[in-house]
Design a protein around this motif. Sequence first.
Motif, mmCIF file in Angstrom:
data_model
loop_
_atom_site.group_PDB
_atom_site.id
_atom_site.type_symbol
_atom_site.label_atom_id
_atom_site.label_comp_id
_atom_site.label_asym_id
_atom_site.label_seq_id
_atom_site.Cartn_x
_atom_site.Cartn_y
_atom_site.Cartn_z
ATOM 1 N N ALA A 172 34.002 3.106 29.471
ATOM 2 C CA ALA A 172 35.180 3.979 29.437
ATOM 3 C C ALA A 172 35.368 4.582 28.048
ATOM 4 N N ILE A 173 35.157 3.761 27.010
ATOM 5 C CA ILE A 173 35.304 4.248 25.638
ATOM 6 C C ILE A 173 34.288 5.351 25.342
ATOM 7 N N SER A 174 33.098 5.257 25.946
ATOM 8 C CA SER A 174 32.056 6.253 25.681
ATOM 9 C C SER A 174 32.472 7.642 26.125
ATOM 10 N N ALA A 175 33.391 7.721 27.096
ATOM 11 C CA ALA A 175 33.862 9.030 27.559
ATOM 12 C C ALA A 175 34.665 9.755 26.481
ATOM 13 N N MET A 176 35.153 9.008 25.488
ATOM 14 C CA MET A 176 35.905 9.609 24.376
ATOM 15 C C MET A 176 34.990 9.920 23.189
ATOM 16 N N LEU A 177 33.686 9.804 23.387
ATOM 17 C CA LEU A 177 32.647 10.112 22.411
ATOM 18 C C LEU A 177 32.576 9.114 21.269
ATOM 19 N N CYS A 178 33.449 9.178 20.260
ATOM 20 C CA CYS A 178 33.348 8.211 19.164
ATOM 21 C C CYS A 178 34.571 8.321 18.261
ATOM 22 N N PRO A 179 34.836 7.244 17.510
ATOM 23 C CA PRO A 179 35.875 7.353 16.466
ATOM 24 C C PRO A 179 35.373 8.274 15.360
ATOM 25 N N THR A 180 36.281 8.722 14.498
ATOM 26 C CA THR A 180 35.860 9.595 13.409
ATOM 27 C C THR A 180 34.920 8.854 12.457
ATOM 28 N N SER A 181 33.930 9.564 11.969
ATOM 29 C CA SER A 181 32.973 8.925 11.065
ATOM 30 C C SER A 181 33.634 8.528 9.752
ATOM 31 N N LEU A 182 34.628 9.286 9.300
ATOM 32 C CA LEU A 182 35.314 8.941 8.047
ATOM 33 C C LEU A 182 36.249 7.751 8.252
ATOM 34 N N GLY A 183 36.833 7.627 9.429
ATOM 35 C CA GLY A 183 37.607 6.428 9.738
ATOM 36 C C GLY A 183 36.719 5.203 9.725
ATOM 37 N N GLN A 184 35.541 5.326 10.294
ATOM 38 C CA GLN A 184 34.600 4.206 10.294
ATOM 39 C C GLN A 184 34.146 3.876 8.872
ATOM 40 N N THR A 185 33.954 4.895 8.065
ATOM 41 C CA THR A 185 33.590 4.670 6.653
ATOM 42 C C THR A 185 34.675 3.861 5.947
ATOM 43 N N THR A 186 35.932 4.182 6.226
ATOM 44 C CA THR A 186 37.043 3.442 5.619
ATOM 45 C C THR A 186 37.055 1.999 6.104
ATOM 46 N N THR B 10 28.664 9.417 16.342
ATOM 47 C CA THR B 10 28.142 8.058 16.194
ATOM 48 C C THR B 10 28.113 7.397 17.564
ATOM 49 N N MET B 11 27.668 6.174 17.628
ATOM 50 C CA MET B 11 27.784 5.416 18.874
ATOM 51 C C MET B 11 29.263 5.333 19.253
ATOM 52 N N SER B 12 29.534 5.333 20.551
ATOM 53 C CA SER B 12 30.920 5.402 21.019
ATOM 54 C C SER B 12 31.756 4.244 20.502
ATOM 55 N N HIS B 13 31.187 3.050 20.439
ATOM 56 C CA HIS B 13 31.953 1.904 19.959
ATOM 57 C C HIS B 13 31.682 1.612 18.493
ATOM 58 N N GLY B 14 31.119 2.593 17.784
ATOM 59 C CA GLY B 14 31.015 2.480 16.341
ATOM 60 C C GLY B 14 29.614 2.268 15.818
ATOM 61 N N ILE B 15 29.452 2.559 14.549
ATOM 62 C CA ILE B 15 28.170 2.402 13.868
ATOM 63 C C ILE B 15 27.829 0.911 13.756
#
Length: 519
Positions: A366-380, A148-153
């Motif tokens: 800087a956050i973009s270097a970590m790619l993204c949070p988990t998509s299921l975490g974002q779903t929650t 997903t986008m690095s800082h979230g959907i």
Amino acid sequence: MFQVKWLATRSSRLLGSVTVASEFGGVLSVSLERNGVRTMASKVLNLDNLNPNVIKLQYAVRGPLVIRAAEIEKELQKGAQKPFKKVIRANIGDAHAMGQTPITFIRQVLACVTLPDLIKTGNYPEDVKKRATEILNSMGGKSAGAYTMSHGIEYIRRQVAEYIERRDGHKANWQDVCLSGGASNAIKNVLQLFCNKVNGKTSGVLIPIPQYPLYSASLAEYGLGQVGYYLDEDKDWALQIDELERARKEASSNYAVRALVVINPGNPTGQVLTRDNIEAIIKYAHKNKLFIFADEVYQDNVYAKGSQFFSFKKVLREMGGEYSSGVELASFMSVSKGYAGECGLRGGWMELVNVDPDVQAQLYKAISAMLCPTSLGQTTVSCVAAPPVKGDPSYDQWLKEKTAVLQSLNARADMIAKTFNSMEGFTCNPVQGAMYAFPRFELPQKAIDAAKAAKQPPDVFYAFKLLEETGICVVPGSGFGQRPGTFHFRTTILPQPALLQEMLEIFQQFHKKFTQQYK
């Protein structure tokens, strides 16, 4: 064969010729011997050249006591005879591990997002299917397996902004919301912004004592200065402005104090700040040019009569003027706490308020270097920030389940404080909020002497005795910080009511026996 010796804990394990000496979880030395020859220098990475901040880092919530608790569980599984039959893990705020039932709406949405065929074939309410479809439409390839986008959907960031607006009654910009892998990642990302010297001084951060060890561990890891301010235990762990000033002034000779951490509701102390207290803190931060970290992950966990959660953002906006427009703030929220308790899914968010746009852009970079949070975490996060509303098919069940969780936690908060206050030598402030009690207890001098002989802090000595004799695992107060000469421990209120009652009864028996033993 390798041999590992873990000193100052209650266990040693044969794993090879590496000797690890540790005092309360901190590694002191490591050497590798083979045929009597030390070969430490043969390794590219060893304790002589390892990042010293990593060695300095401590995290008591998952320290030696917890390691020993896991060992005891394995021993019990193998048939070891102990004076108890199970380990009760009261050391960490993990609701589901302690028997809390997942919220149906959250798990149904997760199921459909993970396996989209269920949207057509599953017997799920229409609002569940609709939510899952909208989330999938916001994902690359309509799959939870895509980055997903690095800082979230964006769809979910907008839902979080709407949640904040409903909570505070003030506008929230979705572009100032950043999703994260739990609140911890977001907190660490912002802390990293302070890794710089100002006028030749290392940056310092004011943190409450007692504190959640994420802060002390992260400050150590990043080489930042820890500036502890004591909460006032005699006044229900209140945050006193004169104590903030004492801590800041004393530290100013060594550090450029630039930030202030406030945990509300409190961890490990369970207090809930009053609105007047929050206003005073904001004024203090403005006067002393301090960036505020508002750790508000327990905002749904408020129990005590007369207590109410006020977000720092709400109070700041309503103060108006220079406070509303000038005080820099990052607030943090998590799906691990509250009524959801979805710790393992790693979902959270932060909102940035009055942060310099150029700094915010650098943070997002800087956050973009970590790619993204988990998509299921974002779903929650989507399910927590935008739960069912009245009229939705899932609303009645969601409300029933949420209410049951919070009412049960309320009853357990009351039970645990009353029990400890009934025990000789104990005092425990009311658990106004969050998920923990932090009782203070007295120890006989003979026990303090025994702890010294064992090369352990007295509260660590007590906690190990408790674990070995009862199977109850708590975290010593020294892992969170406490005033010198006082002894505490943190216990969660998360064991289900019957288990919590059993735990407290066992605790009472242990303490009586311990006191008699060291009288």
